[in-house]
Design a protein around this motif. Structure first.
Motif, PDB file in Angstrom:
ATOM      1  N   SER A 140       0.819  -1.212   0.000  1.00 40.62           N
ATOM      2  CA  SER A 140       0.000   0.000   0.000  1.00 40.62           C
ATOM      3  C   SER A 140       0.854   1.264   0.000  1.00 40.62           C
ATOM      4  CB  SER A 140      -0.934   0.013   1.210  1.00 40.62           C
ATOM      5  OG  SER A 140      -0.198   0.099   2.415  1.00 40.62           O
ATOM      6  N   ARG A 141       2.136   1.148   0.373  1.00 37.90           N
ATOM      7  CA  ARG A 141       3.008   2.321   0.436  1.00 37.90           C
ATOM      8  C   ARG A 141       3.392   2.842  -0.940  1.00 37.90           C
ATOM      9  NH1 ARG A 141       8.021   1.311   4.155  1.00 37.90           N
ATOM     10  NH2 ARG A 141       8.207   3.573   3.867  1.00 37.90           N
ATOM     11  N   VAL A 142       3.182   2.059  -1.999  1.00 40.75           N
ATOM     12  CA  VAL A 142       3.511   2.496  -3.360  1.00 40.75           C
ATOM     13  C   VAL A 142       2.287   2.410  -4.270  1.00 40.75           C
ATOM     14  CG1 VAL A 142       5.944   1.908  -3.187  1.00 40.75           C
ATOM     15  CG2 VAL A 142       4.321   0.177  -3.947  1.00 40.75           C
ATOM     16  N   LEU A 143       1.120   2.343  -3.684  1.00 37.29           N
ATOM     17  CA  LEU A 143      -0.099   2.182  -4.466  1.00 37.29           C
ATOM     18  C   LEU A 143      -0.572   3.535  -4.979  1.00 37.29           C
ATOM     19  CD1 LEU A 143      -2.236   0.110  -5.371  1.00 37.29           C
ATOM     20  CD2 LEU A 143      -3.525   0.707  -3.304  1.00 37.29           C
ATOM     21  N   LEU A 144      -0.783   3.632  -6.290  1.00 34.61           N
ATOM     22  CA  LEU A 144      -1.332   4.837  -6.896  1.00 34.61           C
ATOM     23  C   LEU A 144      -2.799   4.616  -7.245  1.00 34.61           C
ATOM     24  CD1 LEU A 144       1.432   6.145  -9.334  1.00 34.61           C
ATOM     25  CD2 LEU A 144       1.039   6.725  -6.946  1.00 34.61           C
ATOM     26  N   PRO A 145      -3.567   5.688  -7.406  1.00 36.12           N
ATOM     27  CA  PRO A 145      -4.963   5.535  -7.813  1.00 36.12           C
ATOM     28  C   PRO A 145      -5.070   4.805  -9.144  1.00 36.12           C
ATOM     29  CG  PRO A 145      -4.521   7.777  -7.099  1.00 36.12           C
ATOM     30  CD  PRO A 145      -3.203   7.095  -7.197  1.00 36.12           C
ATOM     31  N   GLN A 146      -6.101   3.967  -9.267  1.00 34.08           N
ATOM     32  CA  GLN A 146      -6.293   3.204 -10.493  1.00 34.08           C
ATOM     33  C   GLN A 146      -7.564   3.616 -11.233  1.00 34.08           C
ATOM     34  OE1 GLN A 146      -4.249   0.527 -11.927  1.00 34.08           O
ATOM     35  NE2 GLN A 146      -2.905   1.828 -10.697  1.00 34.08           N
ATOM     36  N   ARG A 147      -8.123   4.743 -10.865  1.00 27.74           N
ATOM     37  CA  ARG A 147      -9.312   5.200 -11.574  1.00 27.74           C
ATOM     38  C   ARG A 147      -8.975   5.539 -13.014  1.00 27.74           C
ATOM     39  NH1 ARG A 147     -12.496   9.140  -7.230  1.00 27.74           N
ATOM     40  NH2 ARG A 147     -12.868   7.533  -5.637  1.00 27.74           N
ATOM     41  N   ARG A 148      -9.988   5.498 -13.853  1.00 30.46           N
ATOM     42  CA  ARG A 148      -9.774   5.662 -15.293  1.00 30.46           C
ATOM     43  C   ARG A 148      -9.089   6.982 -15.646  1.00 30.46           C
ATOM     44  NH1 ARG A 148     -14.715   4.349 -19.089  1.00 30.46           N
ATOM     45  NH2 ARG A 148     -14.196   2.310 -18.170  1.00 30.46           N
ATOM     46  N   PRO A 149      -9.469   8.140 -15.073  1.00 28.87           N
ATOM     47  CA  PRO A 149      -8.776   9.376 -15.447  1.00 28.87           C
ATOM     48  C   PRO A 149      -7.273   9.335 -15.183  1.00 28.87           C
ATOM     49  CG  PRO A 149     -10.808   9.864 -14.269  1.00 28.87           C
ATOM     50  CD  PRO A 149     -10.591   8.393 -14.147  1.00 28.87           C
ATOM     51  N   VAL A 150      -6.883   8.658 -14.094  1.00 29.21           N
ATOM     52  CA  VAL A 150      -5.462   8.571 -13.774  1.00 29.21           C
ATOM     53  C   VAL A 150      -4.733   7.718 -14.811  1.00 29.21           C
ATOM     54  CG1 VAL A 150      -3.772   7.812 -12.061  1.00 29.21           C
ATOM     55  CG2 VAL A 150      -5.910   8.885 -11.323  1.00 29.21           C
ATOM     56  N   VAL A 151      -5.290   6.564 -15.104  1.00 30.14           N
ATOM     57  CA  VAL A 151      -4.657   5.673 -16.089  1.00 30.14           C
ATOM     58  C   VAL A 151      -4.578   6.348 -17.458  1.00 30.14           C
ATOM     59  CG1 VAL A 151      -4.852   3.470 -17.291  1.00 30.14           C
ATOM     60  CG2 VAL A 151      -5.412   3.605 -14.848  1.00 30.14           C
ATOM     61  N   LEU A 152      -5.669   7.017 -17.847  1.00 31.76           N
ATOM     62  CA  LEU A 152      -5.688   7.692 -19.147  1.00 31.76           C
ATOM     63  C   LEU A 152      -4.666   8.829 -19.191  1.00 31.76           C
ATOM     64  CD1 LEU A 152      -9.501   7.827 -19.999  1.00 31.76           C
ATOM     65  CD2 LEU A 152      -7.751   6.317 -20.954  1.00 31.76           C
ATOM     66  N   ALA A 153      -4.495   9.525 -18.068  1.00 31.95           N
ATOM     67  CA  ALA A 153      -3.522  10.616 -18.037  1.00 31.95           C
ATOM     68  C   ALA A 153      -2.108  10.099 -18.269  1.00 31.95           C
ATOM     69  CB  ALA A 153      -3.610  11.352 -16.701  1.00 31.95           C
ATOM     70  N   TRP A 154      -1.770   8.980 -17.633  1.00 27.23           N
ATOM     71  CA  TRP A 154      -0.428   8.419 -17.816  1.00 27.23           C
ATOM     72  C   TRP A 154      -0.248   7.815 -19.207  1.00 27.23           C
ATOM     73  CZ3 TRP A 154       3.482   9.739 -14.969  1.00 27.23           C
ATOM     74  CH2 TRP A 154       3.281  10.126 -13.647  1.00 27.23           C
ATOM     75  N   VAL A 155      -1.260   7.126 -19.709  1.00 27.21           N
ATOM     76  CA  VAL A 155      -1.172   6.577 -21.065  1.00 27.21           C
ATOM     77  C   VAL A 155      -1.054   7.721 -22.074  1.00 27.21           C
ATOM     78  CG1 VAL A 155      -2.424   5.302 -22.845  1.00 27.21           C
ATOM     79  CG2 VAL A 155      -2.399   4.452 -20.497  1.00 27.21           C
ATOM     80  N   GLY A 156      -1.834   8.777 -21.864  1.00 21.00           N
ATOM     81  CA  GLY A 156      -1.739   9.933 -22.755  1.00 21.00           C
ATOM     82  C   GLY A 156      -0.364  10.577 -22.718  1.00 21.00           C
ATOM     83  N   ALA A 157       0.224  10.680 -21.521  1.00 18.20           N
ATOM     84  CA  ALA A 157       1.565  11.254 -21.404  1.00 18.20           C
ATOM     85  C   ALA A 157       2.585  10.409 -22.167  1.00 18.20           C
ATOM     86  CB  ALA A 157       1.958  11.370 -19.931  1.00 18.20           C
ATOM     87  N   ALA A 158       2.443   9.088 -22.067  1.00 22.07           N
ATOM     88  CA  ALA A 158       3.358   8.202 -22.798  1.00 22.07           C
ATOM     89  C   ALA A 158       3.189   8.342 -24.302  1.00 22.07           C
ATOM     90  CB  ALA A 158       3.129   6.755 -22.368  1.00 22.07           C
ATOM     91  N   MET A 159       1.946   8.464 -24.757  1.00 32.65           N
ATOM     92  CA  MET A 159       1.711   8.642 -26.194  1.00 32.65           C
ATOM     93  C   MET A 159       2.304   9.965 -26.671  1.00 32.65           C
ATOM     94  SD  MET A 159      -2.182   7.179 -26.608  1.00 32.65           S
ATOM     95  CE  MET A 159      -2.185   7.521 -28.368  1.00 32.65           C
ATOM     96  N   PHE A 160       2.159  11.017 -25.870  1.00 33.32           N
ATOM     97  CA  PHE A 160       2.782  12.291 -26.219  1.00 33.32           C
ATOM     98  C   PHE A 160       4.295  12.141 -26.297  1.00 33.32           C
ATOM     99  CE2 PHE A 160      -1.174  14.287 -25.977  1.00 33.32           C
ATOM    100  CZ  PHE A 160      -1.074  15.648 -26.219  1.00 33.32           C
ATOM    101  N   ALA A 161       4.882  11.423 -25.333  1.00 32.60           N
ATOM    102  CA  ALA A 161       6.332  11.241 -25.321  1.00 32.60           C
ATOM    103  C   ALA A 161       6.830  10.552 -26.587  1.00 32.60           C
ATOM    104  CB  ALA A 161       6.745  10.445 -24.086  1.00 32.60           C
TER     105      ALA A 161
END
Length: 387
Positions: A140-161
């Motif tokens: 739990s000390r390294v757990l990030l939110p798994q809601r859809r907006p969070v996942v989409l934000a990171w996937v979008g950042a990777a696609m931009f990269a």
């Protein structure tokens, strides 16, 4: 901060992905300075034997590796998966440290984009171990939110990269040609200035291609050859001296003879008779080849090649653009761009802003979203240690 090591890991991988993507564009552009100039360390690194392990450009391998690692961080929610990420990231960080050593000690030049990749890989290795150790004690000390907006934000950042450097690479800010190249331009024409060696196999293949391009574009193009005889080609220097001794209107015909000749024919004794087939005086050429003025002109060409950062042949300027190696298709493309005049150019700083916003958005969405299950529920107090 509980999320710091995971955020550091993901951001380091995003930087590595973006820099690798920019380098992939550089390798594809074959010299046109989308992100690096010809005299930059990137050019020196790219021309080194370390740039293409197993015949594959190193940035392509890096882009695939870092994108895969980033994807793994998105699904790593248990300690064994975090351990796998660390097990893959650490060798990558060690290899990146080795590449930095190579640039300093073997290549003698630093590529800024390569350094960005390598430092990011080292940071990612450190962060991955940090995450794995924390997760081993308490997931739990390294757990990030798994809601859809969070996942989409990171996937979008990777696609931009991945994609943004390709967009910027199509619309680079092309600097003016060096003054020495500008001096060779003919008003109203695009000058193709090629450094060559008459014994070089790739230069020999490039000759008919350049001749054909110049012939097809007629009054819009001027073709200028500069001599760069390589030390490993004993016939290149006599051929270069002979070429410089020929009147300008006879040089294309003489070039045909010199490129077609067998290497053993390119000697100080045999070359004058060889170029005489193009309708010039063998005696006059033989005398001219021994003249100090001819030797001085050859040395000026060689010095110009060094001043421009040349490291391999063929080395061709098409107006302001540079084409490395045997690549007639790239010459055609560069010529079309030069003849087409000015076009939209995207400043490099704007690319950093776009990427920075995308990366920052992913971080902010993560920090503003409470940790919970995918459906938004509260985090479970008891989590399975299974993979």
């Amino acid at each position: 901060m509980r999320t710091l090591p995971v955020l550091l890991l993901r951001l380091a991988l995003l930087v590595a992905i973006a820099a690798s993507s920019a380098l992939v564009v550089e390798y594809q552009n074959a010299g046109d300075p989308a992100f690096c100039g010809v005299t930059s360390g990137c050019f020196a690194v790219r021309m080194s034997p370390w740039s293409r392990p197993f015949g594959v450009p190193l940035p392509t391998l890096g882009l695939a590796a870092y994108a895969t690692l980033f994807g793994m961080t998105l699904v790593a929610r248990h300690k064994l998966r975090h351990a796998v990420v660390a097990a893959l990231a650490v060798p990558g960080g060690l290899f990146a440290a080795f590449l930095l050593w190579l640039q300093k000690n073997e290549i003698g030049a630093f590529c800024p984009w390569c350094v960005a990749v390598d430092i990011s890989a080292i940071v990612a290795a450190f962060a991955s171990v940090w995450v794995a150790l924390r997760a081993w004690k308490d997931e739990s000390r390294v757990l990030l939110p798994q809601r859809r907006p969070v996942v989409l934000a990171w996937v979008g950042a990777a696609m931009f990269a991945v994609l943004v450097p390709f967009v910027w690479g199509k619309y680079p800010v092309v600097p003016p040609a060096p003054e020495a190249i500008q001096a060779l331009q003919t008003p109203g024409k695009v000058a193709i200035v090629g450094f060559t060696d008459f014994e070089c196999p790739f230069c020999r293949r490039m000759h008919p291609a350049l001749h054909d391009i110049a012939a097809r574009h007629g009054d819009h193009v001027s073709l200028v050859r500069k001599m760069m005889p390589l030390s490993g080609h004993p016939g290149a220097e006599p051929a270069a001296l002979a070429y410089l001794c020929v009147p300008v209107d006879k040089r294309e015909a003489v070039a045909d003879q010199l490129y077609a000749a067998e290497p053993e024919q390119l000697t100080h004794e045999a070359v004058p008779a060889l170029v005489a087939k193009a309708g010039v005086s063998a005696e006059a050429v033989a005398t001219c080849m021994k003249a100090p003025q001819t030797r001085a002109e050859l040395e000026r060409d060689k010095q110009l090649f060094a001043d421009l950062g040349g490291r391999g042949l063929p080395f061709t300027f098409v107006g302001r653009r540079v084409v490395l190696g045997y690549n007639p298709e790239r010459v055609e493309m560069a010529l079309a761009q030069e003849l087409g005049g000015e076009r939209v150019a995207l400043p490099l700083g704007a690319m950093f802003v776009v990427l920075g916003v995308a990366f920052l958005l992913a971080v902010l969405v993560t920090l503003m979203t409470p940790v919970g299950d995918r459906d938004g529920g509260a985090p479970s107090k008891e989590r399975s240690p299974s993979v």
